[in-house]
Design a protein around this motif. Structure first.
Motif, PDB file in Angstrom:
ATOM      1  N   SER A 331      42.297  44.522  47.784  1.00 32.78           N
ATOM      2  CA  SER A 331      41.648  45.502  48.759  1.00 32.78           C
ATOM      3  C   SER A 331      41.074  46.718  47.675  1.00 32.78           C
ATOM      4  N   CYS A 332      40.241  47.560  48.211  1.00 32.07           N
ATOM      5  CA  CYS A 332      39.720  48.611  47.498  1.00 32.07           C
ATOM      6  C   CYS A 332      39.811  50.013  48.064  1.00 32.07           C
ATOM      7  N   THR A 333      40.052  50.776  46.798  1.00 31.60           N
ATOM      8  CA  THR A 333      40.079  52.255  47.156  1.00 31.60           C
ATOM      9  C   THR A 333      39.017  52.930  46.544  1.00 31.60           C
ATOM     10  N   CYS A 334      38.677  54.209  47.020  1.00 31.64           N
ATOM     11  CA  CYS A 334      37.710  55.148  46.402  1.00 31.64           C
ATOM     12  C   CYS A 334      38.493  55.893  45.136  1.00 31.64           C
ATOM     13  N   LEU A 335      37.301  56.500  44.459  1.00 28.92           N
ATOM     14  CA  LEU A 335      37.806  57.316  43.346  1.00 28.92           C
ATOM     15  C   LEU A 335      38.189  58.497  43.857  1.00 28.92           C
ATOM     16  N   PRO A 336      39.005  59.171  42.983  1.00 27.47           N
ATOM     17  CA  PRO A 336      39.290  60.487  43.450  1.00 27.47           C
ATOM     18  C   PRO A 336      38.218  61.255  43.476  1.00 27.47           C
ATOM     19  N   GLY A 337      38.041  62.246  44.352  1.00 23.48           N
ATOM     20  CA  GLY A 337      36.970  62.987  44.687  1.00 23.48           C
ATOM     21  C   GLY A 337      35.853  62.500  45.944  1.00 23.48           C
TER      22      GLY A 337
END
Length: 666
Positions: A331-337
């Protein structure tokens, strides 16, 4: 002559059929032949293995591509080559082998693709059984062939030379794509899988715009051609040398006994259909067509270059890849910000990618802060590295190093051979992955919040405090409600048990029946043995109600049935009851030698002993009867007080001896 008109009509019909199928037979593709998208026709190889024509692009009916696919596989149109996969055409498109010898794709008078072979002597075309579409000259030599312009699939006997590469179509979410190609080193070559940046990065040098995440064994100090090949036996490797006598396996099929062979130009149907495909997820996988897989026909994977999805760079764009428990899905998550936006859920650009250095190359530290992502590492190229600090001993200092550098957008802290490192990076392009020994620090603007996917992993305190409070309150309330419910359940169970016990006790008391009391019952009912049981408004308890004495008298009188529980309503055998009473009184004799053994008790109760003597009154029972219950209660009270005031330090043992006596149960 009557049959002459019929014969002429038959010849005309044959001519029309041949003319109508002129564009469907690969060996007869001449100049001026064309395919119209609306007509859904194709040029097919001699044995019907492959077809060349229009097919849907990504299962979208209104978007078409010129492609080569396996024609004979039922229900399967697996594409092995495409001319315009990144530029779809409509149903009005036309593919024509024009009179100049060029193969051209038109869509509403716009030229979408061309083989660029005008005036090169092309005389015709052929869809071969090897899956190669070839434009021939008058000498039957190839002028142009699809094998020289591969898409994402390598077929058996299709060479992949140093100048060629397999590529996937561009990702609709982040624009990047994957490639299988030869990477040239100063003294060696290696076949590698790379993740390539979107077109907006085309002005970057190739070394900086792609990242290699898988490599085959190096080929060093060789002369002659170096070619990657999938041979007819199903093995994949590299053939090199002037005579292609050198070979290095990347994958060897178990049935391959002849060694890795160089590509051949034969155009014959192979007994087993195979394809080596570079998939859109960045993995290179070898497939074999199986006609019987649990009763179905389908492609079966035989080998894959990468086993874990998160080992593939860019699989989440520039986001972070996380594996599930099975280690096979990600699964993928975005970078902070950043956050997922748009119809494709593409992560927005990180705020720190904007310029954060002033005209003097000074730092604007006050405009940014550091967000920490624990247990995360990042893929980065040499161009991305600003510095590597090996003297930073604490994790937080690595984040401070990025915040102090105006060009830095992120830093990675970890250990290599037990030595700490801190890589300071100027770009985040190739994606991150889970790594328990590393920590990623991302520079963000103060008003940026961590993306939804990263809130559980981000270590930034300013964003985490509010969310922690929001999470703690419902947890505390839930625990309070749960504890309250448990207390109510416990009270209900205790109350229910007490009620049932009282009900059972009251239901078992019959008028005139003997009652038994425990030591605790007597203590409670006599106020700690300070009163006689039965005094007050009722008659004082007499010796007749002392069960052992009363039962002994009834036994000696020959009335054993009076001793039985009245609830039995006389349903007893008098002989068995008399035998049980005798055995019972023999067992409670004061003298040990007078008591029967367990074996004797069993035989007497079974009736194996013909006659059981009448037992004498036990001395203890006799004394209790003669002294009266008043003395009994007082003695019990003294015994209780004595037991409560002193601690017993020793336990004297009783040594019983057995001897023969004239007094015996038999």
């Amino acid at each position: 002559m009557a049959n002459a008109p019929f014969f002429s009509s038959f010849l005309l019909l044959i001519f029309l059929v041949v003319a109508g199928f002129d564009d469907c037979i690969a060996s007869q593709i001449g100049l001026g032949s064309r395919l119209v998208a609306k007509e859904n026709r194709a040029w097919v190889s001699d044995n019907g293995t492959f077809a060349f024509g229009f097919t849907q692009l990504d299962d979208k009916r209104d978007q078409l591509q010129i492609a080569i696919w396996f024609a004979e596989l039922p229900g399967d149109r697996t594409v092995v080559w495409s001319a315009n996969r990144n530029s779809a055409v409509s149903n009005n498109a036309i593919l024509e082998l024009d009179t100049t010898g060029s193969l051209v794709l038109f869509d509403r008078d716009n030229t979408i693709w061309s083989s660029n072979t005008s005036n090169a002597g092309v005389q015709g075309a052929d869809m071969s059984e090897s899956g190669n579409f070839i434009l021939y000259n008058a000498d039957n030599r190839p002028v142009w062939q699809s094998f020289s312009y591969p898409s994402d699939t390598l077929l058996p006997n299709q060479p992949l030379s140093v100048s060629l590469e397999l590529t996937t179509s561009k990702s609709p979410s982040h624009g990047g794509y994957y490639a299988l190609k030869m990477l040239q080193q100063p003294t060696s070559l290696t076949l590698a899988l790379t993740y390539n940046m979107p077109e907006s990065y085309d002005d970057w040098p190739e070394l900086y715009s792609n990242y290699s995440y898988w490599n085959a064994p190096d080929i060093s100090n060789v002369t002659g051609d170096v070619v990657a090949v999938l041979d007819e036996a199903g093995s994949f490797g590299i053939v090199y040398g002037n005579s292609s006598d050198g070979a290095a396996y990347i994958y060897k099929n178990d049935d391959d006994n002849g060694g890795l062979t160089a590509p051949s130009r034969q155009s014959t149907r192979l007994s087993v259909l195979r394809r080596l495909s570079l998939e859109t997820n960045g993995n290179l996988r070898l497939y074999r067509w199986d006609d019987d897989v649990n009763g179905s026909r389908q492609w079966v994977p035989e080998w894959a270059a990468v086993q874990k999805p998160c080992d593939i760079a860019g699989i989440c764009g520039n986001g972070i890849c996380s594996l599930d428990k099975s280690k096979t899905s990600a699964s993928c998550t975005c970078l902070p910000g950043t956050a997922k936006v748009g119809p494709n859920n593409q992560c927005s650009d990180n705020s720190s990618l904007t310029k954060n250095c002033d005209s003097r190359h000074g730092n604007k530290t006050s405009q940014f802060r550091i967000s920490m992502v624990q247990q995360t590492n990042y893929y980065y190229s040499g161009f991305s590295v600003i510095a590597n600090y090996s003297d930073i001993q604490t994790v937080s200092k690595c984040g401070d190093a990025c915040l102090a550098d105006c060009e830095c957008v992120a830093s990675v802290y970890g250990f290599e051979d037990e030595n700490p490192y801190c890589w300071v990076l100027r770009s985040l392009d190739f994606g991150g992955y889970e790594d328990p020994g590393s920590t990623l620090f991302v520079k963000v603007r103060p008003n940026d919040t961590a993306s939804e996917g990263n809130r559980g992993r981000s270590g930034d305190s300013s964003d985490g405090s509010g969310s922690k409070k929001i999470l703690v309150i419902p947890i505390v309330l839930s625990m309070s409600v749960l504890i309250g419910l448990l207390c109510l359940l416990l009270y209900y169970n205790v109350h229910r048990k007490r009620t049932l016990k009282r009900a059972m006790e009251s239901s078992l008391i019959l008028s005139g029946a003997p009652m038994s009391f425990s030591y605790r019952d007597l203590q409670i009912r006599t106020w700690n043995f300070s009163q006689l049981l039965g005094t007050g408004t009722h008659q004082t308890v007499t010796e007749d109600f002392f069960y052992p004495g009363w039962a002994f008298k009834e036994m000696t009188k020959g009335n054993p049935t009076k001793v039985a529980d009245r609830r039995l309503e006389g349903a007893v055998v008098e002989e068995e009851l008399m035998r049980a009473l005798k055995v019972a009184f023999w067992c409670i004799q004061d003298e040990v030698f007078m008591r029967p053994t367990m074996g004797e008790v069993v035989r007497m109760l079974e009736g194996s002993v013909d006659h059981i003597n009448m037992p004498p009154m036990p001395q203890t029972v006799l004394e209790l009867i003669e002294e009266g219950l008043d003395h009994v209660y007082k003695a019990m009270k003294r015994e209780f007080n004595h037991f409560s005031s002193f601690t017993i330090n020793s336990h004297p043992s009783t040594h019983a001896t057995c001897s023969y006596s004239t007094m015996s149960p038999r």
